[in-house]
Design a protein around this motif. Structure first.
Motif, mmCIF file in Angstrom:
data_model
loop_
_atom_site.group_PDB
_atom_site.id
_atom_site.type_symbol
_atom_site.label_atom_id
_atom_site.label_comp_id
_atom_site.label_asym_id
_atom_site.label_seq_id
_atom_site.Cartn_x
_atom_site.Cartn_y
_atom_site.Cartn_z
ATOM 1 N N LYS A 353 1.374 -0.768 0.080
ATOM 2 C CA LYS A 353 -0.295 -0.375 -0.053
ATOM 3 C C LYS A 353 0.218 1.210 -0.018
ATOM 4 N N ALA A 354 2.078 0.938 0.792
ATOM 5 C CA ALA A 354 3.236 2.305 1.040
ATOM 6 C C ALA A 354 2.823 2.597 -0.693
ATOM 7 N N ALA A 355 4.063 1.111 -1.515
ATOM 8 C CA ALA A 355 4.495 2.055 -2.343
ATOM 9 C C ALA A 355 3.744 2.216 -3.787
ATOM 10 N N GLN A 356 2.569 1.611 -3.370
ATOM 11 C CA GLN A 356 1.279 1.900 -3.877
ATOM 12 C C GLN A 356 1.051 3.178 -3.945
ATOM 13 N N HIS A 357 1.034 4.100 -3.278
ATOM 14 C CA HIS A 357 0.439 6.036 -2.756
ATOM 15 C C HIS A 357 1.014 5.950 -3.211
ATOM 16 N N ASP A 358 3.052 5.966 -3.348
ATOM 17 C CA ASP A 358 4.423 6.898 -3.229
ATOM 18 C C ASP A 358 4.290 6.732 -5.109
ATOM 19 N N VAL A 359 4.515 5.258 -5.810
ATOM 20 C CA VAL A 359 4.874 5.423 -7.430
ATOM 21 C C VAL A 359 3.217 5.725 -8.396
ATOM 22 N N LEU A 360 2.527 6.136 -7.745
ATOM 23 C CA LEU A 360 0.879 6.995 -8.045
ATOM 24 C C LEU A 360 0.921 8.212 -8.354
ATOM 25 N N ARG A 361 1.380 8.900 -6.968
ATOM 26 C CA ARG A 361 1.799 9.920 -6.596
ATOM 27 C C ARG A 361 3.443 10.830 -8.134
ATOM 28 N N GLN A 362 4.093 9.613 -7.916
ATOM 29 C CA GLN A 362 5.189 10.057 -8.830
ATOM 30 C C GLN A 362 5.331 10.250 -10.194
ATOM 31 N N ALA A 363 4.123 8.820 -10.344
ATOM 32 C CA ALA A 363 4.110 8.770 -11.811
ATOM 33 C C ALA A 363 2.938 9.908 -12.413
ATOM 34 N N ALA A 364 2.506 10.408 -11.905
ATOM 35 C CA ALA A 364 1.659 11.291 -11.823
ATOM 36 C C ALA A 364 1.628 12.786 -13.078
ATOM 37 N N VAL A 365 3.773 12.943 -11.864
ATOM 38 C CA VAL A 365 3.639 14.029 -12.677
ATOM 39 C C VAL A 365 4.888 14.193 -13.715
ATOM 40 N N LEU A 366 5.021 12.874 -14.307
ATOM 41 C CA LEU A 366 4.846 12.598 -15.965
ATOM 42 C C LEU A 366 3.777 12.617 -16.758
ATOM 43 N N VAL A 367 2.549 12.784 -16.829
ATOM 44 C CA VAL A 367 1.755 12.762 -17.557
ATOM 45 C C VAL A 367 1.488 14.084 -17.673
ATOM 46 N N LYS A 368 1.161 14.626 -19.474
ATOM 47 C CA LYS A 368 1.270 15.938 -19.906
ATOM 48 C C LYS A 368 -0.112 16.003 -19.854
ATOM 49 N N PRO A 369 -0.418 17.590 -19.729
ATOM 50 C CA PRO A 369 -2.452 18.434 -19.616
ATOM 51 C C PRO A 369 -2.629 17.609 -20.795
ATOM 52 N N GLY A 370 -3.710 16.978 -20.322
ATOM 53 C CA GLY A 370 -4.509 16.562 -21.284
ATOM 54 C C GLY A 370 -4.534 14.520 -21.570
ATOM 55 N N GLY A 371 -3.750 14.232 -20.923
ATOM 56 C CA GLY A 371 -2.605 12.820 -20.620
ATOM 57 C C GLY A 371 -3.598 12.401 -20.397
ATOM 58 N N ARG A 372 -3.310 11.066 -19.576
ATOM 59 C CA ARG A 372 -4.375 9.720 -19.156
ATOM 60 C C ARG A 372 -3.318 8.680 -18.882
ATOM 61 N N LEU A 373 -3.354 8.623 -17.025
ATOM 62 C CA LEU A 373 -2.823 7.983 -15.314
ATOM 63 C C LEU A 373 -3.459 6.985 -15.614
ATOM 64 N N ILE A 374 -2.704 5.543 -16.195
ATOM 65 C CA ILE A 374 -3.575 4.382 -15.814
ATOM 66 C C ILE A 374 -3.105 4.120 -14.575
ATOM 67 N N TYR A 375 -4.062 3.314 -13.204
ATOM 68 C CA TYR A 375 -3.675 2.336 -12.221
ATOM 69 C C TYR A 375 -3.924 0.975 -12.454
ATOM 70 N N VAL A 376 -3.316 0.270 -12.106
ATOM 71 C CA VAL A 376 -3.104 -1.354 -12.403
ATOM 72 C C VAL A 376 -2.876 -1.525 -11.428
ATOM 73 N N THR A 377 -3.227 -3.111 -11.000
ATOM 74 C CA THR A 377 -3.354 -4.088 -9.561
ATOM 75 C C THR A 377 -4.064 -5.401 -9.862
ATOM 76 N N CYS A 378 -2.774 -6.235 -9.947
ATOM 77 C CA CYS A 378 -3.527 -7.817 -10.173
ATOM 78 C C CYS A 378 -3.695 -7.882 -8.440
ATOM 79 N N SER A 379 -4.900 -7.075 -8.014
ATOM 80 C CA SER A 379 -5.147 -7.508 -6.501
ATOM 81 C C SER A 379 -6.842 -7.312 -6.615
ATOM 82 N N LEU A 380 -7.592 -8.103 -5.270
ATOM 83 C CA LEU A 380 -9.104 -8.273 -5.410
ATOM 84 C C LEU A 380 -8.882 -6.895 -3.781
ATOM 85 N N LEU A 381 -8.337 -6.322 -3.515
ATOM 86 C CA LEU A 381 -8.454 -6.726 -1.943
ATOM 87 C C LEU A 381 -8.553 -5.011 -1.717
#
Length: 446
Positions: A353-381
């Motif tokens: 959970k801590a790793a997901q929190h960090d990587v999602l926020r770090q990856a967001a800065v790479l997205v250009k305006p109008g671009g998309r951020l796609i979050y995927v897990t192979c989890s059911l929790l």
């Protein structure tokens, strides 16, 4: 191998996974133990390899129930021989006389039952005649602390979902459309005696009729097909990566989704595969070459080890699509790794959970305006899925969730099988591994 010899091989493998060979309190990944064992015994034929592997995984899929029964029979769930004896007696319904014939101490067979083991068999047989209802978590073969989480996610369908996670997963392939069509792949596999049918949801997928030595086929060696679950294929397709775009796969690992993205982009644009560990990226090199993709030196696919995405100033705000295939519990893939559920701990889940929190926020800065951020897990929790994306949206006012049904309709022709705003794929409902997908769009600059 005679049947008794297969039993002895299974005992030795189980001992390496959960028994004395694994070390005190350890549970080694079953796939690694099985592969190492068979690699060191190349004299074992393919039929026997399949039989021993299948029996090993069948025992692992009954881990909680066998431990529960052994506890009542005053046995030990850590003893590999006792695990197998309980499985044969209670799940395969072998009678004690048959067990004595199989455990006879002849060449390659397990040693005869000890007096203590014979008494255990009697107690288990007696207990089976007067069955006691096990707790829900035992009956559904999940850790006790996981069951409430599945109930929170699926309500009354939680036990149905848990039961589906115990089934053997199918073998799914993704057709590499850079090298041929799905029809081409079906024909190529048929020439080698392998039957393949289109997957129901993914237009790039094929499902095999049974397990085959795929890596030895010409279709695999030439890069026409890759092993990839249908759910994973759908997650890549929902990125809507198109030719000419700049796309980043920031948790690329061995490159499965990188390859899928590359095919959708038709080798045109910029595709950056990133990971915190160079060793994981290195494993993708052979797969990229087999798929007919150039790399580096002006090539289409780039690879880059980067522990802190936010520190990559040259990449900030430059990508049309950023895929975060986040590190997670892997609970959606427990069909393929039935032993993994017993390696997961509450502490490990907190780490994910801590790793997901960090990587999602770090990856967001790479997205250009109008671009998309796609979050995927192979989890059911839920705490790895909905909870994470809701917390992200609260922290990132410049991102908004896109309804998955709308994105699905743009890239796929089959009806949308989920609910908005996010998509959860499950073995019980869709026949795929468990996957969660959320897509966010970065607002255009004023």
């Amino acid at each position: 191998m005679m049947p008794a010899a297969r039993l002895q091989a299974t005992i030795e493998i189980l001992d390496g996974i959960t028994g004395e060979g694994a070390g005190e309190g350890a549970v080694r990944p079953a796939e690694r133990v099985v592969n190492d064992y068979l690699r060191q015994r190349r004299y074992i034929g393919s039929k026997d390899r399949r039989a021993v592997t299948a029996l090993t995984y069948d025992v692992l899929r009954h881990h909680a129930r066998l431990a529960w029964w052994l506890q009542r029979g005053r046995g030990s769930a850590a003893a590999s021989r006792q695990q197998l004896l309980a499985y044969l007696l209670l799940c395969e319904h072998e009678d004690p006389q048959a067990l004595n014939r199989l455990f006879d101490g002849s060449r390659y067979a397990p040693p005869p039952l000890t007096t203590e083991e014979a008494a255990l068999v009697e107690r288990l047989e007696e207990a089976a005649r007067e069955p006691e209802q096990p707790p829900a978590w035992v009956a559904n073969e999940v850790p006790e602390w996981i069951m409430p989480r599945l109930e929170a996610a699926f309500g009354a369908a939680a036990e149905q979902e848990a039961a589906a996670l115990l089934q053997e997963a199918p073998v799914d392939l993704r057709v590499n459309t850079l090298l041929g069509s799905r029809a081409d792949a079906v024909a190529a596999l048929a020439e080698e005696g392998i039957e393949a049918a289109p997957t129901p949801l993914s237009p790039r997928g094929l499902r095999l009729g049974g397990r085959r030595a795929l890596r030895a086929t010409q279709a695999f060696g030439a890069g026409l097909v890759e092993l990839q679950d249908e759910g994973s294929q759908l997650a890549a397709l929902l990125c809507d990566a198109r030719p000419g775009m700049a796309v980043a796969d920031v948790c690329a690992g061995g490159g499965g989704k990188t390859l899928a993205l590359a095919a959708e982009m038709k080798g045109q644009g910029r595709l950056l595969a990133m990971d915190a560990e160079q060793a994981r990226l290195d494993r993708s090199a052979i797969r990229l070459k087999r798929a007919g993709l150039s790399e580096g030196g002006g090539g289409f696919v780039e690879r880059r080890a980067q522990k802190n995405l936010a520190a990559a100033e040259d990449l900030q705000g430059t990508f049309d699509r950023v895929l975060v295939d986040a590190p997670c519990s892997g609970s959606g893939a427990w069909r393929r790794h039935p032993d993994a559920r017993w390696r997961l701990t509450p502490e490990a889940l907190e780490g994910y959970k801590a790793a997901q929190h960090d990587v999602l926020r770090q990856a967001a800065v790479l997205v250009k305006p109008g671009g998309r951020l796609i979050y995927v897990t192979c989890s059911l929790l839920p705490e790895e899925n909905q909870d994470q994306v809701e917390a992200f949206l609260a922290d990132a006012p410049d991102f908004a969730a896109l309804p998955l049904g709308e994105v699905w309709a743009q890239v796929l022709t089959v009806p949308y099988p989920g609910e908005d705003p996010y998509l959860t794929l499950t073995p019980a409902r869709h026949g795929t591994d468990g996957f969660f997908v959320a897509i966010f769009r970065r607002e255009e600059e004023a």
